[in-house]
Design an enzyme around this catalytic site. Sequence first.
Site, PDB file in Angstrom:
ATOM      1  N   ASN A  97      30.695  -2.011  30.014  1.00 33.14           N
ATOM      2  CA  ASN A  97      29.728  -1.258  30.804  1.00 33.14           C
ATOM      3  C   ASN A  97      29.988  -1.416  32.298  1.00 33.14           C
ATOM      4  OD1 ASN A  97      28.584  -0.680  28.343  1.00 33.14           O
ATOM      5  ND2 ASN A  97      26.941  -2.189  28.526  1.00 33.14           N
ATOM      6  N   ASP A  99      27.405  -0.641  34.425  1.00 30.29           N
ATOM      7  CA  ASP A  99      26.115  -0.916  35.063  1.00 30.29           C
ATOM      8  C   ASP A  99      26.012  -2.419  35.342  1.00 30.29           C
ATOM      9  OD1 ASP A  99      25.002  -0.554  31.754  1.00 30.29           O
ATOM     10  OD2 ASP A  99      24.801  -2.449  32.839  1.00 30.29           O
ATOM     11  N   HIS A 114      35.943  -2.701  32.499  1.00 35.86           N
ATOM     12  CA  HIS A 114      36.122  -1.316  32.958  1.00 35.86           C
ATOM     13  C   HIS A 114      35.642  -1.114  34.390  1.00 35.86           C
ATOM     14  CE1 HIS A 114      36.172   0.269  28.528  1.00 35.86           C
ATOM     15  NE2 HIS A 114      37.283  -0.349  28.878  1.00 35.86           N
ATOM     16  N   CYS A 144      39.985  -1.229  55.565  1.00 36.59           N
ATOM     17  CA  CYS A 144      41.066  -0.702  56.433  1.00 36.59           C
ATOM     18  C   CYS A 144      40.568   0.391  57.369  1.00 36.59           C
ATOM     19  CB  CYS A 144      42.230  -0.174  55.582  1.00 36.59           C
ATOM     20  SG  CYS A 144      41.881   1.360  54.695  1.00 36.59           S
ATOM     21  N   ALA A 226      19.488  -2.969  19.837  1.00 35.80           N
ATOM     22  CA  ALA A 226      19.903  -4.224  20.468  1.00 35.80           C
ATOM     23  C   ALA A 226      18.706  -5.014  20.999  1.00 35.80           C
ATOM     24  CB  ALA A 226      20.877  -3.914  21.616  1.00 35.80           C
TER      25      ALA A 226
END
Length: 243
Positions: A97, A99, A114, A144, A226
Amino acid sequence: MKQIEISAATSIVVLTGAGISQESGLDTFRDAGGIWARYDIDDVATPEGFHRNPPLVHDFYNEQRREAAIARANPAHIALADLEKAWPGRFLLVTQNIDGLHEKAGSKALFHMHGTLDGFLCEACGGRGSWSGDMSISSTCPLCGRSGTLRPDIVWFGEMPYHMPDIYRALGEADLFLSIGTSGTVYPAADFVREARQAGAVTIELNLESSRKGHGLFDIEIEGKAGDCVPTFVDELLKGRIS
Ligand code: APR
């Protein structure tokens, strides 16, 4: 089923996917009406798509960044942070994830393989760092100073995920591997359960519905939301039981 002695030596590796954040109000990718039903992966989740149309990609992640910024960690995120704090042995949480809900719950031993919405990557200087708020083609690199060179620090399809050597090392030493809220369709994450099995780990999936039914990859498959099943499982585990 393989027996596992729960002890201070037990090393746990957890993999999470979009399903763990679904009850926090963040869309998953492949469920009905999910993100990939509304956007084409090639347009918004590949380097080629970004270079074809940077504003489209910035808008896509700006919207996700705004939603994630106001989302709250749910009981599943919190249970994993509690498990990390209470666990006597080695513990690593790997998330697909982008988030920041695991961080909001208090998780520390955490890899975002990721990348994250809260990061920038400069294509000019190669620098990375934290980012908040919208990003656009006129955003300036904090390192930069160039503008028009920033992209979200997200790993796109065809790119190498972050932290892979450390993740494979942890999988090779795992005694218990938990896969939570992921469809198991994207590699290399989809292979982590095989890596863990080769290391002799007990493998357990907690998912709305079993993602690999009949493949024999998971010793235990716990189906449910979950936010319900992860706290219950963590309570049991901390009492020395795996059921
Ligand atoms: N509780 C538990 N599991 C859930 C819930 C929930 N409330 N809601 C959905 N799920 C499950 C779904 O059944 C599905 O198996 O979560 C999984 C979500 O699968 P995907 O949408 O494919 O998300 P994920 O597996 O994280 O995708 C992996 O694909 O597009 C890329 O980079 C992107 O990291 C992402 C990767």
